[in-house]
Design a protein around this motif. Structure first.
Motif, short mmCIF file in Angstrom:
data_model
loop_
_atom_site.label_atom_id
_atom_site.label_comp_id
_atom_site.label_asym_id
_atom_site.label_seq_id
_atom_site.Cartn_x
_atom_site.Cartn_y
_atom_site.Cartn_z
N PRO A 110 0.83 -1.21 0.00
CA PRO A 110 0.00 0.00 0.00
C PRO A 110 0.87 1.26 0.00
CG PRO A 110 0.02 -1.00 2.18
CD PRO A 110 0.76 -1.94 1.26
N GLY A 111 0.29 2.35 -0.44
CA GLY A 111 1.01 3.62 -0.51
C GLY A 111 1.48 4.12 0.85
N ARG A 112 0.87 3.65 1.93
CA ARG A 112 1.26 4.09 3.28
C ARG A 112 2.52 3.39 3.78
NH1 ARG A 112 -3.14 2.34 6.87
NH2 ARG A 112 -1.66 3.04 8.42
N ALA A 113 3.06 2.42 3.04
CA ALA A 113 4.23 1.66 3.48
C ALA A 113 5.46 2.56 3.51
CB ALA A 113 4.46 0.47 2.58
N LEU A 114 6.14 2.58 4.65
CA LEU A 114 7.38 3.35 4.80
C LEU A 114 8.53 2.41 4.46
CD1 LEU A 114 6.49 5.22 8.11
CD2 LEU A 114 6.43 6.12 5.77
N THR A 115 8.77 2.22 3.18
CA THR A 115 9.69 1.18 2.72
C THR A 115 11.14 1.41 3.13
OG1 THR A 115 9.85 2.31 0.60
CG2 THR A 115 8.21 0.55 0.80
N GLU A 116 11.52 2.66 3.39
CA GLU A 116 12.90 2.92 3.81
C GLU A 116 13.20 2.35 5.20
OE1 GLU A 116 10.33 6.47 4.73
OE2 GLU A 116 10.70 5.27 2.95
N ASP A 137 -4.32 9.03 6.83
CA ASP A 137 -4.73 10.42 6.69
C ASP A 137 -6.17 10.56 7.14
OD1 ASP A 137 -2.32 11.19 5.66
OD2 ASP A 137 -2.93 10.98 3.57
N GLY A 138 -6.42 11.58 7.91
CA GLY A 138 -7.79 11.88 8.28
C GLY A 138 -8.46 12.63 7.12
N GLU A 139 -9.69 12.93 7.29
CA GLU A 139 -10.40 13.67 6.26
C GLU A 139 -9.80 15.06 6.18
OE1 GLU A 139 -14.87 15.42 5.55
OE2 GLU A 139 -14.60 13.62 6.75
N LYS A 140 -9.58 15.51 4.98
CA LYS A 140 -9.04 16.85 4.78
C LYS A 140 -10.16 17.74 4.23
CE LYS A 140 -4.40 15.30 4.14
NZ LYS A 140 -3.21 15.20 3.38
N VAL A 141 -10.35 18.83 4.90
CA VAL A 141 -11.38 19.78 4.47
C VAL A 141 -10.75 20.69 3.42
CG1 VAL A 141 -12.89 21.65 5.20
CG2 VAL A 141 -12.50 19.68 6.70
#
Length: 147
Positions: A110-116, A137-141
């Motif tokens: 997934p894009g949230r993976a901190l691969t480093e 990420d929470g909802e961004k207004v």
């Protein structure tokens, strides 16, 4: 049906497997495995709030040179060669469910993976790769400008 609040994980493969075995007989999955052989080690992947964990079944490794891990194009790539620990020909095999041979697997992350910050550990025939996840990420207004 999933209980409220649980995220659907797709089909209930264990339930489907049991139903197919009940209807088609206990040898059904063995027959299927002989037609469509496994092409690499079995892999589980699960997610906790803090990390993604990939567990690969790779028995019999004795050194890091026997398996390679790399990351590219948002995927974890695993390459290696699992040698059969006993010397027999394919004709001598009466049942063959385990995977042996050269393999390459790519597991999409997934894009949230901190691969480093990935780390891998091998113990008791299991390669365990731990990949920290960034906080969701929470909802961004989005401000709307009126003119």
């Amino acid at each position: 049906m999933n209980p409220p609040g649980n995220r659907s994980q797709g089909p209930d493969w264990k339930g489907l497997s049991a139903q197919a075995g009940d209807v088609l007989g206990p040898e059904f999955w063995q027959d299927i495995a002989s037609i469509i052989p496994l092409t690499g080690p079995r892999i589980d992947m699960y997610e906790t709030p803090q990390e993604l964990v990939v567990v690969a079944e790779v028995p019999g490794l004795s050194s890091p040179e026997q398996i390679q891990l790399s990351f590219r194009e948002q995927s974890l790539h695993m390459r290696g060669n699992l040698a059969r620990p006993y010397q027999v020909t394919d004709q001598q095999m009466r049942l063959s469910e385990r995977f042996f041979g050269v393999f390459e697997r790519a597991i999409r992350l997934p894009g949230r993976a901190l691969t480093e910050h990935m780390r891998a550990h091998y113990q008791n025939g299991l390669l365990i790769v731990r990949i920290p996840l960034s906080p969701p990420d929470g909802e961004k207004v989005i401000p709307i400008q009126f003119t």
